[in-house]
Scaffold this active site. Structure first.
Site, PDB file in Angstrom:
ATOM      1  N   GLY A  34       0.788  -1.398   0.027  1.00  0.00           N
ATOM      2  CA  GLY A  34      -0.078  -0.053   0.118  1.00  0.00           C
ATOM      3  C   GLY A  34       0.840   1.238  -0.049  1.00  0.00           C
ATOM      4  CG  ASN A  90       2.568   2.431  -9.481  1.00  0.00           C
ATOM      5  OD1 ASN A  90       1.875   1.750 -10.200  1.00  0.00           O
ATOM      6  ND2 ASN A  90       3.025   2.032  -8.363  1.00  0.00           N
ATOM      7  CB  CYS A  97      -2.237   4.759  -8.112  1.00  0.00           C
ATOM      8  SG  CYS A  97      -0.517   4.836  -7.908  1.00  0.00           S
ATOM      9  CG  ASN A 111       2.488  -2.852 -10.682  1.00  0.00           C
ATOM     10  OD1 ASN A 111       2.679  -3.512  -9.667  1.00  0.00           O
ATOM     11  ND2 ASN A 111       2.523  -1.655 -10.584  1.00  0.00           N
ATOM     12  CB  THR A 112       1.689  -7.195  -8.456  1.00  0.00           C
ATOM     13  OG1 THR A 112       1.103  -5.935  -7.931  1.00  0.00           O
ATOM     14  CG2 THR A 112       3.165  -7.014  -7.830  1.00  0.00           C
ATOM     15  N   GLY A 120       6.593 -12.271  -8.942  1.00  0.00           N
ATOM     16  CA  GLY A 120       7.615 -13.494  -9.112  1.00  0.00           C
ATOM     17  C   GLY A 120       7.349 -14.378 -10.216  1.00  0.00           C
ATOM     18  N   GLY A 132       8.624  -9.067 -14.325  1.00  0.00           N
ATOM     19  CA  GLY A 132       7.676  -9.979 -13.666  1.00  0.00           C
ATOM     20  C   GLY A 132       8.428 -11.364 -13.555  1.00  0.00           C
ATOM     21  N   GLY A 133       8.900 -11.508 -12.562  1.00  0.00           N
ATOM     22  CA  GLY A 133       9.574 -13.170 -12.331  1.00  0.00           C
ATOM     23  C   GLY A 133      10.751 -13.380 -12.907  1.00  0.00           C
ATOM     24  N   GLY A 150      12.595  -7.954  -9.423  1.00  0.00           N
ATOM     25  CA  GLY A 150      11.875  -7.419  -8.477  1.00  0.00           C
ATOM     26  C   GLY A 150      11.893  -8.426  -7.433  1.00  0.00           C
TER      27      GLY A 150
HETATM   28  C1  FMN Z   1       6.524  -5.903  -2.020  1.00  0.00           C
HETATM   29  C2  FMN Z   1       6.450  -5.167  -3.354  1.00  0.00           C
HETATM   30  C3  FMN Z   1       6.031  -3.830  -3.492  1.00  0.00           C
HETATM   31  C4  FMN Z   1       5.916  -3.082  -4.807  1.00  0.00           C
HETATM   32  N1  FMN Z   1       5.944  -1.801  -4.924  1.00  0.00           N
HETATM   33  C5  FMN Z   1       5.645  -1.392  -6.169  1.00  0.00           C
HETATM   34  C6  FMN Z   1       5.609   0.175  -6.196  1.00  0.00           C
HETATM   35  O1  FMN Z   1       5.750   0.892  -5.122  1.00  0.00           O
HETATM   36  N2  FMN Z   1       5.571   0.877  -7.455  1.00  0.00           N
HETATM   37  C7  FMN Z   1       5.380  -0.315  -8.701  1.00  0.00           C
HETATM   38  O2  FMN Z   1       5.268   0.659  -9.816  1.00  0.00           O
HETATM   39  N3  FMN Z   1       5.460  -1.283  -8.582  1.00  0.00           N
HETATM   40  C8  FMN Z   1       5.712  -2.126  -7.303  1.00  0.00           C
HETATM   41  N4  FMN Z   1       6.052  -3.326  -7.247  1.00  0.00           N
HETATM   42  C9  FMN Z   1       5.862  -4.043  -8.495  1.00  0.00           C
HETATM   43  C10 FMN Z   1       7.104  -4.423  -9.062  1.00  0.00           C
HETATM   44  O3  FMN Z   1       7.800  -3.396  -9.297  1.00  0.00           O
HETATM   45  C11 FMN Z   1       7.094  -5.505 -10.409  1.00  0.00           C
HETATM   46  O4  FMN Z   1       6.444  -4.789 -11.245  1.00  0.00           O
HETATM   47  C12 FMN Z   1       6.481  -6.730 -10.008  1.00  0.00           C
HETATM   48  O5  FMN Z   1       6.600  -7.137  -8.690  1.00  0.00           O
HETATM   49  C13 FMN Z   1       6.813  -7.800 -10.803  1.00  0.00           C
HETATM   50  O6  FMN Z   1       7.979  -8.080 -10.976  1.00  0.00           O
HETATM   51  P1  FMN Z   1       8.710  -9.353 -10.055  1.00  0.00           P
HETATM   52  O7  FMN Z   1       7.888 -10.541 -10.377  1.00  0.00           O
HETATM   53  O8  FMN Z   1      10.000  -9.247 -10.658  1.00  0.00           O
HETATM   54  O9  FMN Z   1       8.477  -8.959  -8.688  1.00  0.00           O
HETATM   55  C14 FMN Z   1       5.866  -3.966  -5.762  1.00  0.00           C
HETATM   56  C15 FMN Z   1       6.190  -5.503  -5.887  1.00  0.00           C
HETATM   57  C16 FMN Z   1       6.331  -5.980  -4.710  1.00  0.00           C
HETATM   58  C17 FMN Z   1       6.400  -7.436  -4.775  1.00  0.00           C
END
Ligand code: FMN
Ligand code: FAD
Ligand code: FAD
Ligand code: FMN
Ligand code: FES
Ligand code: FES
Lengths: 313, 299, 313, 299
Positions: free
Chosen positions: C73, C128, C131, C196-197, C221, C248-249, C270
């Site tokens: 958040g 981002n 939001c 993003n997630t 992940g 993403g992962g 990430g």
């Molecule tokens: C704990 C956590 C916090 C995150 N905070 C943000 C954020 O503040 N802003 C944003 O654009 N993406 C945020 N993300 C998304 C990551 O930047 C990324 O887009 C997403 O996790 C996919 O990549 P990954 O699988 O390598 O983690 C966050 C992800 C995680 C897991």
């Protein structure tokens, strides 16, 4: 003590909530080598089309972290062969059949529903809304547009004999799964199956080419479970009285319990059948043990449990 | 649930051996051993209960023995994550194995001359086949090829079982430099072969089939397609095969194969849906074809 | 031989294509204990808001198969503290900063862009778009509506000094990621970060309650890599000239190569930073080795390779 | 990259022992051993390279020894997939370990009387603490509790190190039936304790803090929150803590903790965002607070 596992999906009752997912168990014949096909809730048969279909070119699958991508493209013998050959076999072994149908438009879906309705012994009809809609200029799936999806469901319902439940199978990667669900229920779906595979892709890093023919495939397996559980949770919140079959990455009895707590009355096992051909029997056994350990009298009692109070506990 | 179908079992590993570039794992699996016929394979779960690699890995059965109620051996080279994990197994570890899977090699009724052609790890299923053929009084000759000497499979065993054994390597480090198909024609002639059995990569099987064809000798090939389930339910392993009725179907290489008659496989169309395949886009089958389909057995 | 790893994202050049993903590396300080923060392409800093934010209640995370769910958040100190305390530290260590901003409306995004623009040494601004839009009655995210997303991007662009690239960060779980991408580019985004997630959920099967507070969380992940690669592939196909940062992962150099072949010029790490704090350095090393082994002269040469001929090889 | 920060290393397992209901793993980790101060923890990758369980598992460091350049021991009970996997490790296996992580217990300057309170596996970090306190001439008393006798941690060692050791079990199978907090007040009085150190589940820490408070004794607690990274970058491990300045912040228990002054933790508000926390919805900080924030150190 043994929990009462009976599960109602619209007009049909299954002896227990563990079923196979469409396209992940054929029509039960191959899995019957590894488990008693009559012992599980039902077999959802591979989506059948009006005509025989050869499907997509190979390579059709790639392994991904905790999941797999596939593009089989509805390969199958067509509905007539299915009804004459595959369905009778399943019923002869005491299995229950949820027959999944796939059409290229409302008309074809209606005709499929009519023919399946005419067959004896079917437990429910499942409408695969992830088929591409040939009349959509962008080649989207029926599931991508609640209006078109509802039109298909309405036609299927009107061509299906009364008393035979119609389940609409939803996709997770849609603008708003709750809106889609509501549209299908409004169109008189008796229940919802959720979710289908999620579109994704992998590149083979040896060849630098897409790992499955055509590039995009459908992602399934435990990797997508959080997406699927999220969909079930949100749809159950919005439509608490609608029977849901939850699926997407069910591997264990605990996973089945997770879907039920989110709001599913039944749970389908898909990809896990590939890696563990006796998985449905194992998941049912594990689920029963978990329910018994909690002292749950009826499986139905845990359906939607995660909604009942706030998070934590 | 069925007496001659495959079984699933948690099998103790009896031993893991290195054999040149390969690993050989023997598991105790009486149910699989007793049902086995040559050409069949097992599929093995890899990575443990919490692995991110979900799918089983298919391996041809290389040997079965009566010890401990029945053991099964398979050989493999380390290719990716699954085989790397398998190579680290130790005696007494448990492996989740399903088998025997697939249609076996059909055996000739009469004591004919058979040449067995294998490429790399594709040679594995030819050894139990050779034994079965010998038991029927067949003459067996081997043509085994690989990239290099250490990838040629069980040369000594091959020499022991067979009347003759010819080896080829891409780099010439062992036997003739070249491919199995460079020498196959000569072997067929020298040994007056009546039948060819082959296993290995698709391009090799295609050329073996062409050579056998040119010599008027029937050929059975065992294919190695990517397989998600190995039991016939996922439809990911299909290849175009012409049936007895002349109709091309996309058939599952796991249960309808892995063994096919060479001339039935449409090698040039592997990786495509041939336009005349049953159910291909635009395909319109006659009602006779449709009727025949219902009668076909599915498993 | 060593491949030339330099990567252009609009007006900014990075020494190599491996960056951190927003919210998964703070502002670089903690990871600097495990790797040389100047050696990687850039640090994308945690999305910063105008005001300090306390974020969401705990539990904030749950592990899922090959992934994790989280709901932090946007906890953070607010943009002023970030610019006075965190950014200077990163720059003082020779790191490059992609500053991610998060606003509650176009106005706030504009103000954030203005303040970040005024700071020295920033390499790019990332917007981002995941939001929630407070003006949307259904509480959807800016990314859910290409028109609203474009409005935010346009405002950010107009408040960002020229020469400083603006990257729009897209979500994968939107009706049409290509349409969203095109709208952002039309609104003068210099590049796109994706993805993003993905929204998902888990139920704790001990308590039968949602595993993270509030129910839904963001899935990240390796589990989501096929979804992310699919988005990158489709967007690169539609907009081949637009610089993309894929994420993403990503866990290994091969995963980075997969994203590049799909069309990404840079790749962000990430969740893997959580499990392996030196991951960025390792991924960069592995990627370099893979490129060298293929005899690739410039990393840019593999970008989009998966599009160049059909599947297979 | 830093000399006293944590390091990441692939560490050989020296041994795995069963200790009642616990497993104790000792790894060779000189870099971690030399930096360690009591109260700190390690985080361990579980499941191998292709595991579907991505996240590290945090464990308090129970012991460090100079052997082999420096060894680190941690103890755990099998709870889920990660700890089950760890319990199957064997000597010479490699574990990917990061540590030492977190703020250590602050030690008193003077040789005062300290009572150390642990619940279940939460007792682990108290043993190296006891040693450090003893080296400073402090009197150490133990109060250790658990669900049952086999979950009481290292009772013998506790008796050896400490002046007195009191045990409690929920089922009365060892020591006093009840909870550590039932006996703590008496121990503080009997031993004239000047300080309390506690580690265990949140509800226990809250009651320990209340008891210490009632006796006017300062208390340091080590919390066990779910942690995705352990290094301070993911923001998933936050709890509400009141700063010296009276302002409540959501702080990371991995780097700002796990050790906190008991009265600073807002136990009643754990799992919520208190309305008066910095940056809570509707929160409006003064400009002074904002200015202070920039000056605060982040790591
Ligand atoms: C704990 C956590 C916090 C995150 N905070 C943000 C954020 O503040 N802003 C944003 O654009 N993406 C945020 N993300 C998304 C990551 O930047 C990324 O887009 C997403 O996790 C996919 O990549 P990954 O699988 O390598 O983690 C966050 C992800 C995680 C897991
Ligand atoms: C019927 C059959 C019999 C086989 N017999 C043998 C044998 O006796 N000895 C042997 O060494 N190999 C054999 N193979 C190939 C063997 O299955 C692969 O080498 C193995 O699956 C690679 O797994 P991996 O995890 O190491 O590779 P990865 O590349 O990490 O595997 C990723 C995925 O691709 C699949 N895959 C990768 N390579 C192949 C391949 N060549 N064929 C089919 N699927 C593949 C895997 O099963 C897995 O699903 C056989 C394959 C088939 C279909
Ligand atoms: C600073 C700290 C020190 C700890 N020290 C010890 C110790 O010395 N001995 C010991 O036995 N345990 C200790 N724990 C708890 C230990 O981390 C968990 O028991 C362990 O993570 C469980 O992992 P699992 O895979 O077996 O359980 P699962 O339930 O399968 O884990 C799923 C997820 O939840 C997390 N999780 C589960 N239980 C806990 C818990 N109690 N606390 C924090 N995260 C949890 C896991 O890390 C993982 O991310 C400590 C926790 C923290 C935060
Ligand atoms: C190889 C394969 C084929 C599938 N075929 C169908 C199908 O014909 N009809 C359908 O509605 N869903 C089909 N699905 C989707 C599954 O029924 C299921 O919804 C999805 O895979 C998620 O469940 P899982 O993760 O347990 O596999 C198929 C999935 C796979 C992997
Ligand atoms: S591998 Fe699944 S049908 Fe052949
Ligand atoms: S566990 Fe990641 S910040 Fe504490």
């Amino acid at each position: 003590m043994n929990a009462d596992l009976r599960t109602r999906l619209g007009g049909c009752e299954l002896p227990n909530p563990v079923v196979t997912a469409a396209g992940c168990a054929g029509a039960g014949r191959e899995l019957a080598q590894f488990l008693d096909i009559a012992s599980i809730g039902a077999v959802t048969t591979k989506s059948v089309m009006l005509e025989p279909h050869a499907g997509r070119p190979a390579p059709r699958m790639a392994e991904t972290p905790s999941g797999m991508l596939s593009t089989t493209g509805m390969q199958g013998p067509g509905v007539d062969v299915f009804l004459q050959r595959d369905l009778p076999w399943l019923l002869s072994r005491g299995g229950r059949a949820i027959v999944s149908i796939a059409g290229t438009g409302a008309g074809e879906f209606g005709e499929l529903a009519r023919r399946v309705s005419a067959a004896d012994g079917v437990s429910a009809v499942e409408v695969n809304l992830s088929c591409p809609d040939p009349s959509d200029p962008a080649g989207r799936r029926f599931a991508d547009d609640p209006v078109r999806a509802a039109a298909v469901v309405r036609t299927v319902r009107s061509h299906t004999r009364s008393g035979l439940p119609v389940l609409a199978k939803l996709a997770a990667d849609v603008p708003d799964v709750v809106e889609l669900a509501a549209a299908c229920v409004e169109a008189r779906a008796d229940g919802l199956s959720m979710v289908n595979t999620v579109r994704g892709m992998a590149v083979d890093t040896r060849t630098l080419r897409p790992a499955v023919a055509g590039g995009m495939g459908g992602l399934s397996g435990p990797a997508i479970r959080p997406l699927a559980v999220g969909c079930v949770y949100r749809v159950h919140e919005a439509l608490p009285d609608v029977p849901l079959i939850g699926m997407g990455g069910v591997r264990t009895g605990a996973d089945a319990l997770e879907f039920m707590a989110a709001g599913a009355r039944a749970v389908a096992v898909g990809t896990t059948n590939f890696s563990d051909p006796s998985a449905c029997a194992r998941v049912l056994r594990e689920l029963t043990e978990l329910l018994d350990a909690r002292g749950v009298a009826r499986a139905a009692d845990v359906v939607g449990a995660a909604h009942r109070t706030g998070p934590g506990a | 649930m069925s007496d001659n179908g495959p079984v699933q079992a948690r099998c103790p590993v009896l031993n893991v051996r290195r054999v040149d570039a390969y690993y050989a794992i023997t598991v105790v699996a009486p149910g699989i051993a007793e049902r086995f016929r040559s050409g069949q394979f097992v599929s093995v779960a890899v990575g443990g209960d919490h692995s991110s690699t979900l799918l089983r890995r298919p391996f041809a059965i290389h040997d079965v023995k009566p010890d401990y109620g029945g053991t099964v051996e398979f050989l493999f080279s380390v290719r990716g994550t699954g085989t790397a994990w398998l190579s680290e197994r130790r005696s007494r570890d448990l492996l989740d194995v399903v088998g025997p899977l697939g249609r076996p090699f059909p055996l000739p009724r009469d004591p004919v001359n058979c040449v067995l052609v294998g490429g790399g790890s594709g040679s594995a299923p030819l050894f139990p086949l050779a034994q079965s053929l010998r038991r029927r009084g067949c003459r067996v000759d081997f043509v085994l090829g690989a990239a290099s000497a250490d990838r040629v499979f069980s040369a000594i065993t091959a020499r022991r079982i067979a009347e003759t054994a010819v080896f080829t390597t891409d780099d010439g480090s062992f036997g003739t430099r070249g491919r199995v198909t460079d020498v196959l024609g000569r072997v067929i002639e020298d040994c007056r072969s009546d039948a060819v059995y082959a296993c290995g990569p698709m391009p090799m099987l295609r050329t073996v089939t062409a050579v056998a064809d040119a010599h008027g000798v029937p050929v059975q090939v065992a294919v190695e397609e990517t397989m998600a389930c190995g039991t016939g339910i996922c439809m990911t392993c299909v290849i175009p095969v012409v049936g007895e009725d002349g109709i091309t179907r996309m058939v599952r290489s796991c249960v309808d194969g892995p063994v096919f008659r060479g001339e039935q496989v449409r090698f040039d169309d592997v990786g495509t849906i041939p336009f005349d395949a049953l159910g291909a886009p635009g395909w319109k089958g006659s009602s006779a074809v449709r009727a025949a389909e219902s009668a076909r057995d599915i498993a």
